[in-house]
Design an enzyme around this catalytic site. Structure first.
Site, PDB file in Angstrom:
ATOM      1  N   SER A 192      -9.682  -0.689   7.216  1.00  0.00           N
ATOM      2  CA  SER A 192      -9.125  -0.549   5.865  1.00  0.00           C
ATOM      3  C   SER A 192      -8.436  -1.778   5.284  1.00  0.00           C
ATOM      4  O   SER A 192      -8.070  -1.754   4.108  1.00  0.00           O
ATOM      5  CB  SER A 192      -8.145   0.614   5.819  1.00  0.00           C
ATOM      6  OG  SER A 192      -8.877   1.804   5.742  1.00  0.00           O
ATOM      7  N   LYS A 241       0.859  -1.176   0.000  1.00  0.00           N
ATOM      8  CA  LYS A 241       0.000   0.000   0.000  1.00  0.00           C
ATOM      9  C   LYS A 241       0.899   1.231   0.000  1.00  0.00           C
ATOM     10  O   LYS A 241       1.940   1.243   0.680  1.00  0.00           O
ATOM     11  CB  LYS A 241      -0.875  -0.027   1.259  1.00  0.00           C
ATOM     12  CG  LYS A 241      -1.884   1.104   1.375  1.00  0.00           C
ATOM     13  CD  LYS A 241      -2.728   0.947   2.653  1.00  0.00           C
ATOM     14  CE  LYS A 241      -3.809   1.978   2.780  1.00  0.00           C
ATOM     15  NZ  LYS A 241      -4.583   1.830   4.033  1.00  0.00           N
ATOM     16  N   SER A 271      -9.568   1.777   3.071  1.00  0.00           N
ATOM     17  CA  SER A 271      -8.717   2.559   2.208  1.00  0.00           C
ATOM     18  C   SER A 271      -7.693   1.738   1.413  1.00  0.00           C
ATOM     19  O   SER A 271      -7.148   2.232   0.428  1.00  0.00           O
ATOM     20  CB  SER A 271      -7.968   3.614   3.032  1.00  0.00           C
ATOM     21  OG  SER A 271      -7.116   2.994   3.978  1.00  0.00           O
TER      22      SER A 271
HETATM   23  N1  GLN Z   1     -12.847   4.302   6.690  1.00  0.00           N
HETATM   24  C1  GLN Z   1     -12.215   4.585   7.942  1.00  0.00           C
HETATM   25  C2  GLN Z   1     -11.721   6.003   7.934  1.00  0.00           C
HETATM   26  O1  GLN Z   1     -11.905   6.623   6.954  1.00  0.00           O
HETATM   27  C3  GLN Z   1     -11.098   3.626   8.210  1.00  0.00           C
HETATM   28  C4  GLN Z   1      -9.931   3.879   7.382  1.00  0.00           C
HETATM   29  C5  GLN Z   1      -8.760   3.028   7.735  1.00  0.00           C
HETATM   30  O2  GLN Z   1      -8.897   1.978   8.367  1.00  0.00           O
HETATM   31  N2  GLN Z   1      -7.592   3.507   7.374  1.00  0.00           N
HETATM   32  O3  GLN Z   1     -11.161   6.496   8.852  1.00  0.00           O
END
Ligand code: GLN
Length: 484
Positions: free
Chosen positions: A174, A75, A150
């Site tokens: 994410s 990532k 994400s």
């Molecule tokens: N969707 C959640 C956020 O926007 C989790 C994102 C993540 O786990 N990085 O914070």
């Protein structure tokens, strides 16, 4: 079968028996990437020349570890020496780290072949990969739909057989949510199990690095390499690390599994509830003891998370000021103006909104009412889990309330988008390990089942996931991308 279709452990066996070379594997995955990447756009950066070079070096050197000679992706939030690391943000568009994150260094030392960096929501804020400053990634099961986020690029690339495994990060879901949307295995280890050194911080008390793969065995193999203490990260715990492949046993007789009532309520799609309930029956059939429990503070997890996460993000993102990294407004008249115009141009709307919310929650006068309150709620959530784990080995629930949604469907409405994480956020708030594995389909789209474990008990997750996988065939389904 082409090489790119094989899993990590299958490829490793072929390498070990000298039936193939790492170079052949890398060539095969790049041929695959050329076939599907235009449709999906999972990668921000690809390094074919460098990857072939690394593969040839490995071939000359021979077997080093279970991932030696195997291609993978990271990532784009994980620093990779000499390879651009953007966090999918304009502010880091030209940032080339001069060091590796600990996880990247460990994979490199083990002989893995890094082929590129994967798309994500900017600074890991989002649930669809549509918040990438560059382009959205598409779900290989339906190109009109999002892959989740994400870590959407990581999940999509593994699901579409562009790579056998990838790393992602999980702050509120994410890894698990995109794994669920793309029908792959995604593991978020316990907070403190894997080093965060060199992983660009979003919310430091929640962020954790983890693994995407197509089979549970591969996830155990990669966790063996990345887990364990690190003097460069004081939150990474140096306690004994088991050999996770020792948990790949198809025997779960007597395992005590709880399923929380609150995770099967209204708002969770019927098809998802049905698939997870079927999975629970399967566990019973395999000899587990399955009972309903309650996690009464679940409903407060999401609002508390958005206070903690934005507060920490507002502090972490202060370092992107045009002085140290990436973008800088060279036209500004003075330094204050330079900070301000660089940040205005470099951050996307969602990131800006979160910095403002977090700054507000931490400001004097509001700190007690919001941030401190959220920390107290966090403790109550953790207590709920502790209580259940006095009597059970594992908690099983759906990973997400819906299957993958269409691109654009939720972009105008942050609150709807935030609901995607309602079932994953509590696990980060409590610092627990969580995993999503494929457990069925609803209207042709993959459904994920979430396994939640005691702190540092990734072993039990792997064991239960493996037992389910060995007795079902959801993990063998592959998306048809219209090429083969
Ligand atoms: N969707 C959640 C956020 O926007 C989790 C994102 C993540 O786990 N990085 O914070």
């Amino acid at each position: 079968m082409d090489l790119y279709e094989l899993t990590l452990h299958e490829l490793q066996e072929k390498l070990y028996n000298k039936q193939v070379s790492s170079e052949e594997i890398v060539k095969s995955v790049f041929a695959r990437i050329k076939e599907v990447e235009d449709k999906m756009q999972a990668f921000i950066t690809l390094d074919e020349e460098g990857a072939l070079d690394r593969a040839r070096k490995y071939d000359a050197r021979g077997n080093l570890s279970s991932i030696a000679g195997i291609p993978y992706g990271l990532k784009d939030i994980i620093c990779s020496q000499g390879m651009k690391t953007t966090c999918a943000s304009k502010i880091l568009d030209n940032f080339v780290p001069f060091y590796d994150a600990t996880v990247a260094a460990r994979l490199k030392e083990a002989g893995g072949v890094l082929i590129g960096k994967l798309n994500m929501d900017e600074f890991a804020m989002g649930s669809s990969t549509e918040q990438s400053a560059f382009f959205p990634t598409r779900n290989p099961w339906d190109l009109e739909r999002v892959p989740g986020g994400s870590s959407g690029g990581s999940a999509a690339a593994v699901a579409a057989c562009e790579i056998p495994f990838a790393l992602g990060t999980d702050t509120g879901g994410s890894i698990r949510q995109p794994a669920s949307f793309c029908g792959v295995v995604g593991l978020k280890p316990t907070y403190g199990r894997v080093s965060r050194y060199g992983v660009i911080a979003y919310a430091s008390s929640l962020d954790q690095v983890g693994v995407f793969s197509r089979e549970v065995r591969d996830c155990a193999l990669v966790l063996n390499i990345i887990a364990g203490g690190d003097p460069l990260d004081s939150t990474c715990v140096d306690i004994e690390k088991p050999d996770y492949t020792a948990f790949l046993k198809d025997n779960i007789k007597g395992l005590k599994i709880a399923y929380p009532r609150e995770y099967f309520q209204e708002g969770i799609e019927r098809g998802i509830k049905d698939a997870v309930k079927q999975a629970l029956l399967k566990y019973e059939e395999l000899g587990a003891i399955v009972e309903e429990v309650s996690l009464p503070h679940s409903e407060y997890a999401l609002p508390a998370y958005y206070l903690v996460a934005t507060a920490e993000a507002s502090a972490n993102l202060a370092r992107f000021d045009g002085v140290r990294y990436g973008l800088r407004d060279f036209e500004a008249e003075n330094v204050i103006q330079m900070f301000s115009s660089t940040r205005a141009a470099g951050f996307g709307d969602e990131v800006k909104m979160r910095i403002m919310l977090g700054t507000y929650a931490l400001s004097s006068g509001y700190y007690d009412a919001y941030y401190l309150k959220a920390l107290k709620v966090r403790r109550l959530i953790k207590n709920d889990f502790d209580k259940v784990f006095n009597d059970f080995d594992l908690i099983v629930a759906p990973t997400t309330p819906t299957t993958a949604f269409k691109l654009g469907e939720q972009t105008g409405d942050p609150l709807t988008l935030y609901m995607n994480d309602i079932l994953t956020v509590p696990i980060n708030m409590a610092g627990l390990p969580g995993m999503s594995i494929p457990c069925g389909f609803a209207e042709g789209l993959p459904v994920g089942m979430q396994l939640i474990g005691k702190p540092f008990d990734e072993g039990t997750l792997i064991k239960a996931a493996y037992a389910f996988e060995q007795n079902t065939d959801y993990h063998t389904a592959r998306p048809d991308l219209g090429v083969k």
